[in-house]
Scaffold this motif. Structure first.
Motif, PDB file in Angstrom:
ATOM      1  N   LEU A 253      -8.552  -2.424   7.857  1.00 15.22           N
ATOM      2  CA  LEU A 253      -8.991  -1.676   6.691  1.00 15.22           C
ATOM      3  C   LEU A 253      -7.926  -0.627   6.447  1.00 15.22           C
ATOM      4  O   LEU A 253      -7.492   0.056   7.383  1.00 15.22           O
ATOM      5  CB  LEU A 253     -10.344  -1.010   6.966  1.00 15.22           C
ATOM      6  N   ARG A 254      -7.492  -0.504   5.197  1.00 14.31           N
ATOM      7  CA  ARG A 254      -6.477   0.497   4.881  1.00 14.31           C
ATOM      8  C   ARG A 254      -7.043   1.479   3.862  1.00 14.31           C
ATOM      9  O   ARG A 254      -7.616   1.074   2.843  1.00 14.31           O
ATOM     10  CB  ARG A 254      -5.210  -0.166   4.341  1.00 14.31           C
ATOM     11  N   LEU A 255      -6.892   2.741   4.173  1.00 13.01           N
ATOM     12  CA  LEU A 255      -7.300   3.838   3.305  1.00 13.01           C
ATOM     13  C   LEU A 255      -6.034   4.481   2.766  1.00 13.01           C
ATOM     14  O   LEU A 255      -5.173   4.910   3.547  1.00 13.01           O
ATOM     15  CB  LEU A 255      -8.123   4.863   4.081  1.00 13.01           C
ATOM     16  N   VAL A 256      -5.902   4.537   1.447  1.00 14.13           N
ATOM     17  CA  VAL A 256      -4.706   5.061   0.811  1.00 14.13           C
ATOM     18  C   VAL A 256      -5.062   6.405   0.170  1.00 14.13           C
ATOM     19  O   VAL A 256      -5.997   6.492  -0.635  1.00 14.13           O
ATOM     20  CB  VAL A 256      -4.162   4.083  -0.252  1.00 14.13           C
ATOM     21  N   PHE A 257      -4.319   7.439   0.543  1.00 15.70           N
ATOM     22  CA  PHE A 257      -4.564   8.793   0.065  1.00 15.70           C
ATOM     23  C   PHE A 257      -3.389   9.287  -0.775  1.00 15.70           C
ATOM     24  O   PHE A 257      -2.240   8.922  -0.517  1.00 15.70           O
ATOM     25  CB  PHE A 257      -4.716   9.766   1.241  1.00 15.70           C
ATOM     26  N   ARG A 258      -3.695  10.158  -1.718  1.00 17.53           N
ATOM     27  CA  ARG A 258      -2.674  10.862  -2.481  1.00 17.53           C
ATOM     28  C   ARG A 258      -2.806  12.340  -2.160  1.00 17.53           C
ATOM     29  O   ARG A 258      -3.910  12.859  -2.059  1.00 17.53           O
ATOM     30  CB  ARG A 258      -2.864  10.630  -3.977  1.00 17.53           C
ATOM     31  N   ARG A 259      -1.664  13.000  -1.990  1.00 15.02           N
ATOM     32  CA  ARG A 259      -1.676  14.447  -1.756  1.00 15.02           C
ATOM     33  C   ARG A 259      -1.663  15.170  -3.087  1.00 15.02           C
ATOM     34  O   ARG A 259      -0.920  14.809  -3.992  1.00 15.02           O
ATOM     35  CB  ARG A 259      -0.443  14.870  -0.958  1.00 15.02           C
ATOM     36  N   GLY A 260      -2.466  16.213  -3.195  1.00 15.02           N
ATOM     37  CA  GLY A 260      -2.509  17.012  -4.412  1.00 15.02           C
ATOM     38  C   GLY A 260      -2.787  18.462  -4.072  1.00 15.02           C
ATOM     39  O   GLY A 260      -2.816  18.853  -2.900  1.00 15.02           O
ATOM     40  N   ASP A 261      -3.008  19.243  -5.096  1.00 19.35           N
ATOM     41  CA  ASP A 261      -3.279  20.669  -4.909  1.00 19.35           C
ATOM     42  C   ASP A 261      -4.522  20.913  -4.063  1.00 19.35           C
ATOM     43  O   ASP A 261      -4.619  21.916  -3.369  1.00 19.35           O
ATOM     44  CB  ASP A 261      -3.450  21.361  -6.265  1.00 19.35           C
TER      45      ASP A 261
ATOM     46  N   ASN B 297       0.814  -1.217   0.000  1.00 16.98           N
ATOM     47  CA  ASN B 297       0.000   0.000   0.000  1.00 16.98           C
ATOM     48  C   ASN B 297       0.849   1.268   0.000  1.00 16.98           C
ATOM     49  O   ASN B 297       0.505   2.247  -0.666  1.00 16.98           O
ATOM     50  CB  ASN B 297      -0.944   0.014   1.190  1.00 16.98           C
ATOM     51  N   HIS B 298       1.947   1.279   0.730  1.00 13.18           N
ATOM     52  CA  HIS B 298       2.797   2.470   0.785  1.00 13.18           C
ATOM     53  C   HIS B 298       3.528   2.694  -0.538  1.00 13.18           C
ATOM     54  O   HIS B 298       3.738   3.833  -0.939  1.00 13.18           O
ATOM     55  CB  HIS B 298       3.771   2.377   1.959  1.00 13.18           C
ATOM     56  N   GLU B 299       3.873   1.621  -1.229  1.00 19.02           N
ATOM     57  CA  GLU B 299       4.523   1.762  -2.528  1.00 19.02           C
ATOM     58  C   GLU B 299       3.525   2.226  -3.589  1.00 19.02           C
ATOM     59  O   GLU B 299       3.896   2.876  -4.559  1.00 19.02           O
ATOM     60  CB  GLU B 299       5.167   0.441  -2.970  1.00 19.02           C
ATOM     61  N   PHE B 300       2.258   1.894  -3.416  1.00 18.09           N
ATOM     62  CA  PHE B 300       1.213   2.287  -4.360  1.00 18.09           C
ATOM     63  C   PHE B 300       1.081   3.815  -4.414  1.00 18.09           C
ATOM     64  O   PHE B 300       0.817   4.377  -5.467  1.00 18.09           O
ATOM     65  CB  PHE B 300      -0.114   1.644  -3.946  1.00 18.09           C
ATOM     66  N   ALA B 301       1.243   4.455  -3.273  1.00 23.94           N
ATOM     67  CA  ALA B 301       1.190   5.926  -3.205  1.00 23.94           C
ATOM     68  C   ALA B 301       2.417   6.395  -2.425  1.00 23.94           C
ATOM     69  O   ALA B 301       2.327   6.751  -1.252  1.00 23.94           O
ATOM     70  CB  ALA B 301      -0.090   6.386  -2.526  1.00 23.94           C
ATOM     71  N   PRO B 302       3.595   6.376  -3.059  1.00 21.88           N
ATOM     72  CA  PRO B 302       4.837   6.636  -2.323  1.00 21.88           C
ATOM     73  C   PRO B 302       4.902   7.976  -1.612  1.00 21.88           C
ATOM     74  O   PRO B 302       5.586   8.104  -0.618  1.00 21.88           O
ATOM     75  CB  PRO B 302       5.930   6.516  -3.378  1.00 21.88           C
ATOM     76  N   GLN B 303       4.220   8.972  -2.096  1.00 22.14           N
ATOM     77  CA  GLN B 303       4.229  10.260  -1.406  1.00 22.14           C
ATOM     78  C   GLN B 303       2.869  10.568  -0.806  1.00 22.14           C
ATOM     79  O   GLN B 303       2.564  11.709  -0.479  1.00 22.14           O
ATOM     80  CB  GLN B 303       4.680  11.360  -2.365  1.00 22.14           C
ATOM     81  N   GLY B 304       2.075   9.529  -0.645  1.00 22.48           N
ATOM     82  CA  GLY B 304       0.741   9.688  -0.090  1.00 22.48           C
ATOM     83  C   GLY B 304       0.714   9.374   1.394  1.00 22.48           C
ATOM     84  O   GLY B 304       1.731   9.414   2.078  1.00 22.48           O
ATOM     85  N   THR B 305      -0.456   9.053   1.854  1.00 19.46           N
ATOM     86  CA  THR B 305      -0.668   8.692   3.253  1.00 19.46           C
ATOM     87  C   THR B 305      -1.492   7.421   3.295  1.00 19.46           C
ATOM     88  O   THR B 305      -2.500   7.312   2.591  1.00 19.46           O
ATOM     89  CB  THR B 305      -1.415   9.828   3.994  1.00 19.46           C
ATOM     90  N   VAL B 306      -1.068   6.466   4.115  1.00 18.05           N
ATOM     91  CA  VAL B 306      -1.819   5.230   4.303  1.00 18.05           C
ATOM     92  C   VAL B 306      -2.272   5.179   5.761  1.00 18.05           C
ATOM     93  O   VAL B 306      -1.460   5.320   6.675  1.00 18.05           O
ATOM     94  CB  VAL B 306      -0.967   3.985   3.971  1.00 18.05           C
ATOM     95  N   VAL B 307      -3.567   4.992   5.933  1.00 15.78           N
ATOM     96  CA  VAL B 307      -4.148   4.901   7.267  1.00 15.78           C
ATOM     97  C   VAL B 307      -4.653   3.472   7.455  1.00 15.78           C
ATOM     98  O   VAL B 307      -5.449   2.983   6.657  1.00 15.78           O
ATOM     99  CB  VAL B 307      -5.309   5.901   7.456  1.00 15.78           C
ATOM    100  N   GLU B 308      -4.158   2.819   8.490  1.00 20.63           N
ATOM    101  CA  GLU B 308      -4.599   1.462   8.802  1.00 20.63           C
ATOM    102  C   GLU B 308      -5.466   1.499  10.059  1.00 20.63           C
ATOM    103  O   GLU B 308      -5.065   2.020  11.091  1.00 20.63           O
ATOM    104  CB  GLU B 308      -3.413   0.526   9.049  1.00 20.63           C
ATOM    105  N   LEU B 309      -6.656   0.909   9.943  1.00 19.79           N
ATOM    106  CA  LEU B 309      -7.570   0.768  11.076  1.00 19.79           C
ATOM    107  C   LEU B 309      -7.607  -0.718  11.401  1.00 19.79           C
ATOM    108  O   LEU B 309      -8.110  -1.523  10.607  1.00 19.79           O
ATOM    109  CB  LEU B 309      -8.951   1.311  10.700  1.00 19.79           C
ATOM    110  N   HIS B 310      -7.041  -1.089  12.536  1.00 21.75           N
ATOM    111  CA  HIS B 310      -6.825  -2.498  12.871  1.00 21.75           C
ATOM    112  C   HIS B 310      -7.721  -2.932  14.034  1.00 21.75           C
ATOM    113  O   HIS B 310      -7.807  -2.238  15.052  1.00 21.75           O
ATOM    114  CB  HIS B 310      -5.359  -2.725  13.247  1.00 21.75           C
ATOM    115  N   ILE B 311      -8.361  -4.070  13.850  1.00 26.77           N
ATOM    116  CA  ILE B 311      -9.164  -4.683  14.912  1.00 26.77           C
ATOM    117  C   ILE B 311      -8.479  -5.977  15.311  1.00 26.77           C
ATOM    118  O   ILE B 311      -8.228  -6.851  14.470  1.00 26.77           O
ATOM    119  CB  ILE B 311     -10.607  -4.936  14.433  1.00 26.77           C
ATOM    120  N   ARG B 312      -8.141  -6.064  16.579  1.00 25.76           N
ATOM    121  CA  ARG B 312      -7.415  -7.238  17.080  1.00 25.76           C
ATOM    122  C   ARG B 312      -8.299  -8.479  17.104  1.00 25.76           C
ATOM    123  O   ARG B 312      -9.517  -8.394  17.180  1.00 25.76           O
ATOM    124  CB  ARG B 312      -6.910  -6.958  18.493  1.00 25.76           C
ATOM    125  N   GLU B 313      -7.630  -9.591  17.111  1.00 24.92           N
ATOM    126  CA  GLU B 313      -8.310 -10.884  17.163  1.00 24.92           C
ATOM    127  C   GLU B 313      -8.932 -11.104  18.540  1.00 24.92           C
ATOM    128  O   GLU B 313      -8.342 -10.755  19.560  1.00 24.92           O
ATOM    129  CB  GLU B 313      -7.278 -11.979  16.873  1.00 24.92           C
TER     130      GLU B 313
END
Length: 187
Positions: free
Chosen positions: A164-172, A134-150
Motif C-alpha cells: 500500500l502506498r500513501l502519497v503526501f504533498r507538503r504544504g503550509d 508515485n514519486h513523480e506524481f508528487a515530486p516534492q512530496g513524500t511516498v510511504v510504502e507499506l509492504h507485506i512479503r509473500e
C-alpha cells in the motif's frame, strides 16, 4: 520531469528529504491513516486530505483516468451508494465497478498494513511489472510504502506480496494525503 532534472543538474536528493526525515515528518500521519482505514473511519481519513482531494488507483501506476475524491466524498464514502468505475482488473480487463466502501475494502485495505513487513519512506522500489510513478506524481512530496512479503507456496494460507502506498504533498499546513495506490503481484 525526470529528464529535466537530469538535464538541469538537480539531484533527486535535493528535491526530497532523506528517508529518515520523511519518516519523522510522516510517521504520525501514517499511523492515523492506517487506523482510519482499518476501522473504515472515512471522516478521520478525510481529515488528512488537502484541498485537492484524494486520487485512488487500484494499481501502482497513477494516471489521468484515476478517480479523484473530494474531502466531502471521502467523508461520505461509507454511506455513499453510488457505483463508480475505479479502473480495470489486471489480466481480465473487467471493469472495477463498485461503491466507495467496497472499493476501499477490496483495493485499499486488503491486508492489515499496520503489520507491514517493511515500511519505506521516500525509497522508491519497483516491485512488480507495472511502472511505479508515485514519486513523480508528487515530486516534492513524500511516498510511504507499506509492504507485506509473500507467503511461500505450500504455506497455508498462501498470499502473494502486496504494498500500500500513501502519497503526501507538503504544504503550509504540513503533509496532506493526496493519493493511495496499491502494488500487488499481477499476472
Amino acid at each position: 520531469m525526470s529528464l529535466c532534472l537530469a538535464a538541469c543538474g538537480i539531484a533527486e536528493a535535493e528535491r526530497r528529504p532523506a528517508p529518515e526525515a520523511a519518516r519523522d515528518a510522516a510517521q504520525g500521519a501514517v499511523a492515523d491513516i492506517l487506523n482510519a482505514l482499518a476501522g473504515s473511519d472515512f471522516r478521520s481519513l478525510a481529515s488528512h486530505l488537502g484541498e485537492e482531494g484524494l486520487v485512488v488507483s487500484p494499481y501502482v501506476m497513477l494516471d489521468a483516468g484515476d478517480v479523484r475524491l473530494s474531502r466531502a466524498e471521502v467523508e461520505r464514502c461509507g454511506e455513499d451508494p453510488r457505483v463508480r468505475l475505479w479502473g480495470y482488473r489486471d489480466g481480465s480487463g473487467d471493469p472495477i465497478e463498485m461503491t466507495c466502501r467496497r472499493y476501499f475494502s477490496e483495493f485499499v485495505w486488503d491486508a492489515d498494513y499496520r503489520r507491514a513487513d517493511e515500511v519505506l519512506y521516500d525509497e522508491p522500489r519497483q516491485r512488480g511489472l507495472e511502472p511505479n510513478n508515485n514519486h513523480e506524481f508528487a515530486p516534492q512530496g513524500t511516498v510511504v510504502e507499506l509492504h507485506i512479503r509473500e507467503t511461500p507456496e505450500g504455506v497455508q494460507p498462501y498470499k502473494s506480496w502486496r504494498s500500500l502506498r500513501l502519497v503526501f504533498r507538503r504544504g503550509d499546513q504540513g503533509l496532506s494525503l493526496i493519493a493511495i495506490t496499491r502494488d500487488i503481484r499481477t499476472i
